[in-house]
Write an enzyme that holds these catalytic residues in place. Structure first.
Site, PDB file in Angstrom:
ATOM      1  N   ASN A 146       0.811  -1.229   0.000  1.00 39.18           N
ATOM      2  CA  ASN A 146       0.000   0.000   0.000  1.00 39.18           C
ATOM      3  C   ASN A 146       0.841   1.275   0.000  1.00 39.18           C
ATOM      4  O   ASN A 146       0.442   2.263  -0.609  1.00 39.18           O
ATOM      5  CB  ASN A 146      -1.027  -0.016   1.141  1.00 39.18           C
ATOM      6  CG  ASN A 146      -0.402  -0.100   2.515  1.00 39.18           C
ATOM      7  OD1 ASN A 146       0.711  -0.596   2.658  1.00 39.18           O
ATOM      8  ND2 ASN A 146      -1.111   0.358   3.514  1.00 39.18           N
ATOM      9  N   GLU A 241       3.111  -5.026  12.590  1.00 41.20           N
ATOM     10  CA  GLU A 241       2.084  -3.987  12.486  1.00 41.20           C
ATOM     11  C   GLU A 241       1.068  -4.474  11.475  1.00 41.20           C
ATOM     12  O   GLU A 241       1.385  -4.597  10.291  1.00 41.20           O
ATOM     13  CB  GLU A 241       2.697  -2.697  11.979  1.00 41.20           C
ATOM     14  CG  GLU A 241       3.662  -2.090  12.940  1.00 41.20           C
ATOM     15  CD  GLU A 241       4.464  -1.054  12.217  1.00 41.20           C
ATOM     16  OE1 GLU A 241       3.852  -0.145  11.665  1.00 41.20           O
ATOM     17  OE2 GLU A 241       5.690  -1.196  12.173  1.00 41.20           O
ATOM     18  N   CYS A 275      -3.706   1.335   6.547  1.00 35.21           N
ATOM     19  CA  CYS A 275      -4.074   0.559   7.742  1.00 35.21           C
ATOM     20  C   CYS A 275      -4.872   1.403   8.717  1.00 35.21           C
ATOM     21  O   CYS A 275      -5.648   0.884   9.500  1.00 35.21           O
ATOM     22  CB  CYS A 275      -2.825  -0.003   8.404  1.00 35.21           C
ATOM     23  SG  CYS A 275      -1.560   1.239   8.634  1.00 35.21           S
TER      24      CYS A 275
HETATM   25  P1  NDP Z   1       0.108  -9.599   3.509  1.00 33.99           P
HETATM   26  O1  NDP Z   1       0.165 -10.065   4.911  1.00 33.99           O
HETATM   27  O2  NDP Z   1      -0.538 -10.470   2.519  1.00 33.99           O
HETATM   28  O3  NDP Z   1       1.587  -9.315   2.937  1.00 33.99           O
HETATM   29  C1  NDP Z   1       2.519  -8.521   3.601  1.00 33.99           C
HETATM   30  C2  NDP Z   1       3.918  -8.965   3.187  1.00 33.99           C
HETATM   31  O4  NDP Z   1       4.185 -10.273   3.682  1.00 33.99           O
HETATM   32  C3  NDP Z   1       4.105  -9.059   1.682  1.00 33.99           C
HETATM   33  O5  NDP Z   1       5.422  -8.711   1.341  1.00 33.99           O
HETATM   34  C4  NDP Z   1       3.849 -10.538   1.431  1.00 33.99           C
HETATM   35  O6  NDP Z   1       4.352 -10.976   0.210  1.00 33.99           O
HETATM   36  C5  NDP Z   1       4.561 -11.139   2.613  1.00 33.99           C
HETATM   37  N1  NDP Z   1       4.184 -12.500   2.975  1.00 33.99           N
HETATM   38  C6  NDP Z   1       3.073 -13.200   2.601  1.00 33.99           C
HETATM   39  N2  NDP Z   1       3.090 -14.425   3.185  1.00 33.99           N
HETATM   40  C7  NDP Z   1       4.226 -14.500   3.933  1.00 33.99           C
HETATM   41  C8  NDP Z   1       4.806 -15.505   4.781  1.00 33.99           C
HETATM   42  N3  NDP Z   1       4.222 -16.683   4.984  1.00 33.99           N
HETATM   43  N4  NDP Z   1       5.972 -15.229   5.394  1.00 33.99           N
HETATM   44  C9  NDP Z   1       6.581 -14.036   5.226  1.00 33.99           C
HETATM   45  N5  NDP Z   1       6.089 -13.060   4.435  1.00 33.99           N
HETATM   46  C10 NDP Z   1       4.919 -13.277   3.800  1.00 33.99           C
HETATM   47  O7  NDP Z   1      -0.547  -8.156   3.545  1.00 33.99           O
HETATM   48  P2  NDP Z   1      -1.207  -7.374   2.353  1.00 33.99           P
HETATM   49  O8  NDP Z   1      -0.308  -7.364   1.197  1.00 33.99           O
HETATM   50  O9  NDP Z   1      -2.585  -7.834   2.174  1.00 33.99           O
HETATM   51  O10 NDP Z   1      -1.187  -5.872   2.966  1.00 33.99           O
HETATM   52  C11 NDP Z   1      -2.277  -5.240   3.452  1.00 33.99           C
HETATM   53  C12 NDP Z   1      -2.340  -5.371   4.978  1.00 33.99           C
HETATM   54  O11 NDP Z   1      -1.277  -4.638   5.565  1.00 33.99           O
HETATM   55  C13 NDP Z   1      -3.606  -4.764   5.529  1.00 33.99           C
HETATM   56  O12 NDP Z   1      -4.179  -5.619   6.477  1.00 33.99           O
HETATM   57  C14 NDP Z   1      -3.114  -3.489   6.199  1.00 33.99           C
HETATM   58  O13 NDP Z   1      -3.936  -3.030   7.223  1.00 33.99           O
HETATM   59  C15 NDP Z   1      -1.765  -3.895   6.674  1.00 33.99           C
HETATM   60  N6  NDP Z   1      -0.934  -2.722   6.941  1.00 33.99           N
HETATM   61  C16 NDP Z   1      -0.699  -2.380   8.256  1.00 33.99           C
HETATM   62  C17 NDP Z   1       0.025  -1.245   8.578  1.00 33.99           C
HETATM   63  C18 NDP Z   1       0.264  -0.848  10.007  1.00 33.99           C
HETATM   64  O14 NDP Z   1       1.073   0.051  10.244  1.00 33.99           O
HETATM   65  N7  NDP Z   1      -0.408  -1.448  10.991  1.00 33.99           N
HETATM   66  C19 NDP Z   1       0.568  -0.373   7.532  1.00 33.99           C
HETATM   67  C20 NDP Z   1       0.285  -0.815   6.199  1.00 33.99           C
HETATM   68  C21 NDP Z   1      -0.457  -1.961   5.931  1.00 33.99           C
HETATM   69  P3  NDP Z   1       3.374 -10.952  -1.085  1.00 33.99           P
HETATM   70  O15 NDP Z   1       2.580  -9.692  -1.046  1.00 33.99           O
HETATM   71  O16 NDP Z   1       4.339 -10.971  -2.196  1.00 33.99           O
HETATM   72  O17 NDP Z   1       2.509 -12.149  -0.969  1.00 33.99           O
END
Ligand code: NDP
Length: 520
Positions: A146, A241, A275
């Site tokens: 994002n 987070e 988020c």
């Molecule tokens: P994901 O959890 O799907 O992905 C986050 C990251 O983790 C990506 O790089 C993803 O790779 C990677 N990933 C996926 N599976 C694994 C695994 N098993 N082990 C290690 N890494 C893995 O999140 P989203 O992409 O859906 O992002 C949106 C989410 O992020 C929302 O829920 C949002 O609220 C949250 N968010 C929270 C923030 C905060 O400050 N609290 C700030 C910004 C976002 P890939 O995408 O390549 O699958």
């Protein structure tokens, strides 16, 4: 838990979400490349950690300057893979880099400073101790799509200032911004200090199963729990987070124009893919009709990016996200929510019209689950008490805000919200103010970004204790009546007996003599 094998020499292919135009493919890291990247980062880390903090600070300042000087390059790559306008990319990610850099530097000076321990001279003669902060080693930073730059630099800078090497793992949806960031790092820092691995979740898992020493994860609750479990197995520090479902409470005495404008912005900024986007608004019934009417009018005026010119918000970044948004809206409408505006795709790329749903209830997914899109659910409430109760009735707890002219009352109500960041008459703004910890409760996770409170993930305290070695310690063998008397004297002294100090002095001498005699 072992990652599924990766196909060799795979590439990540994606399109601009606003226009559908194909973007250049990015090679996916193979398992051996992941291991090699960690090993190289580790090799680079020792020399980096040995530099004085001031030299590391100069390098971080150079990185900040370099990124800002190349603002057009940065916004072009970000805009290409998120579909957002370049202005929004600049405002929400690049413009705050300098503040993050400055804050990371001042927090590093405070958080990493050694701390001399004052030991009582009578009990611990000839002894001194210092607590110093040492880097963890190699820190993995795993980020979502994002904010493809911002999600990295808020942790990258403190990690490097602490003396760590870093391996970045961007989302497969936004790999190119991370390539750009790595290129900037390579021009400023020692070779391999900042590594980059590319691919989907399997690559993230491989990174964690590799030899990293700490992990900062930003992303969904589902993945955050997996990452925390894996870090727990490996006993490495882990800061997560995760998602949010932020609530705003609008009281009848609010400044309505400002409240409508503020809530509209923080619900729809980055198309709600934030988020800390406001996803639920609890409005006092007395002003609900007017509030909904004005907010609906504002939302209808907003332009969703078509890839050309200025726009207020971008499209959804990926197809899965668009599907979630559609489902939440459809389910809410089927359960009785009223669509004030929007409620459908724009017809351009992955664009979705800003959507205001009135008369929502807690039972609807659009109120209980994270939507992460340009959708705001209005729940009408009798009063502030009901609003606080419903706002807290959530699995998440990132930001929460109260909008009112009565600041004192607003502050008291905001403190009752179960969140990491409580606000009055604003929302999510502290995300770009690095002086304050960005953190949450419940499923949002306990991770802390920004401020000196984030440094625990990046540096561990090491106690260095030096004994001049003059006398043996008085509690060493043998156990004799003088040791018993010494114990009583210590306790009496703690209870305030002045005479106990004199008894103590005599007993200490006798004990030292007895210990030396036994060992002679
Ligand atoms: P994901 O959890 O799907 O992905 C986050 C990251 O983790 C990506 O790089 C993803 O790779 C990677 N990933 C996926 N599976 C694994 C695994 N098993 N082990 C290690 N890494 C893995 O999140 P989203 O992409 O859906 O992002 C949106 C989410 O992020 C929302 O829920 C949002 O609220 C949250 N968010 C929270 C923030 C905060 O400050 N609290 C700030 C910004 C976002 P890939 O995408 O390549 O699958």
């Amino acid at each position: 838990m072992t990652a599924e094998p990766l196909p060799r020499a795979d590439v990540i292919e994606s399109t601009n979400p606003a226009t559908g135009a194909a973007l250049p493919p990015v090679p996916m890291s193979t398992p051996s490349e992941v291991a090699d990247t960690i090993a190289r980062a580790r090799a680079a880390q020792a020399g980096w950690a040995a530099l004085p903090l001031e030299e590391r600070i100069q390098a971080v300042k150079a990185l900040v300057r370099r990124m800002l000087e190349r603002q057009d390059e940065a916004t072009t790559v970000m805009s290409g893979e998120t579909g957002r306008g370049k202005t929004e990319c600049m405002m929400s990610e690049l413009a705050s880099i300098d503040a993050f850099g400055k804050m990371a530097i001042s927090a590093a000076r405070e958080a990493l400073a050694p701390h001399k321990v004052n030991l009582p001279k009578l009990e611990y003669p000839g002894k001194r101790a210092v607590v110093e902060l040492v880097p963890r080693g190699v820190v993995a930073i795993i980020a979502p799509w994002n904010y493809p730059l911002g999600n990295f630099f808020k942790s990258l800078m403190p990690a490097l200032l602490s003396g760590n090497a870093v391996v970045l793992k961007p989302s497969e949806h936004t790999p190119r911004t991370a390539v750009w960031l790595k290129e900037q790092c390579d021009r400023v820092f020692p070779r391999d200090l900042v590594g980059l691995v590319q691919g989907d979740g399997r690559v993230g898992q491989l990174l964690l199963e590799g030899a990293v020493d700490a992990v900062v994860f930003t992303g969904s609750v589902r993945t955050g729990k997996k990452v925390s479990a894996l870090a727990g197995e490996r006993l490495i520090p882990c800061s997560v987070e995760l998602g949010g479902k932020d609530a705003a409470i609008v009281l009848a005495d609010c400044d309505l124009d400002r409240t409508v404008a503020g809530i509209g912005y923080w619900a729809l900024h980055n198309a709600g893919q934030n988020c800390a986007a406001i996803e639920r608004v609890y409005v006092e019934e007395a002003i609900a009709d007017t509030f909904v009417k004005r907010l609906g009018r504002l939302m209808e005026h907003l332009q969703v990016s078509t890839g050309e010119g200025l726009s207020d918000l971008g499209p959804l970044q990926n197809r899965q996200q668009l599907d979630i948004v559609r489902r939440h809206v459809q389910e809410a409408v089927a359960q009785g929510a009223v669509t004030v505006c929007g409620g459908e795709p724009t017809g351009h790329g992955l664009g979705y019209r800003p959507t205001l749903l009135d008369r929502c209830t807690q039972a609807m997914t659009v109120v209980s689950e994270e939507t992460f899109g340009p959708v705001l659910a209005v729940v009408r409430v009798k009063n502030a008490e009901e609003a606080v109760r419903l706002a807290n009735d959530s699995a998440y707890g990132l930001n929460g805000s109260v909008w009112t002219r009565d600041i004192e009352r607003g502050e008291a109500l905001a403190r009752r919200l179960e969140v990491g960041v409580a606000l009055v008459n604003n929302h999510a703004l502290t995300g770009i103010m690095p002086e304050m910890p960005w953190t949450g409760v419940k499923d949002t996770g306990p991770g802390v970004a920004s401020s000196k409170y984030a440094y625990h993930t990046f540096a561990r305290p090491r106690t260095v204790f030096i004994d001049s070695g003059k006398d043996p310690d008085p509690w060493w063998f043998p156990v004799n009546p003088d040791l018993d008397a010494l114990g009583h004297a210590l306790i009496d002294r703690s209870l305030g007996s002045f005479m106990a100090t004199f008894r103590l002095l005599g007993l200490l001498k006798k004990r030292v003599a007895a210990i030396r005699k036994l060992a002679n």
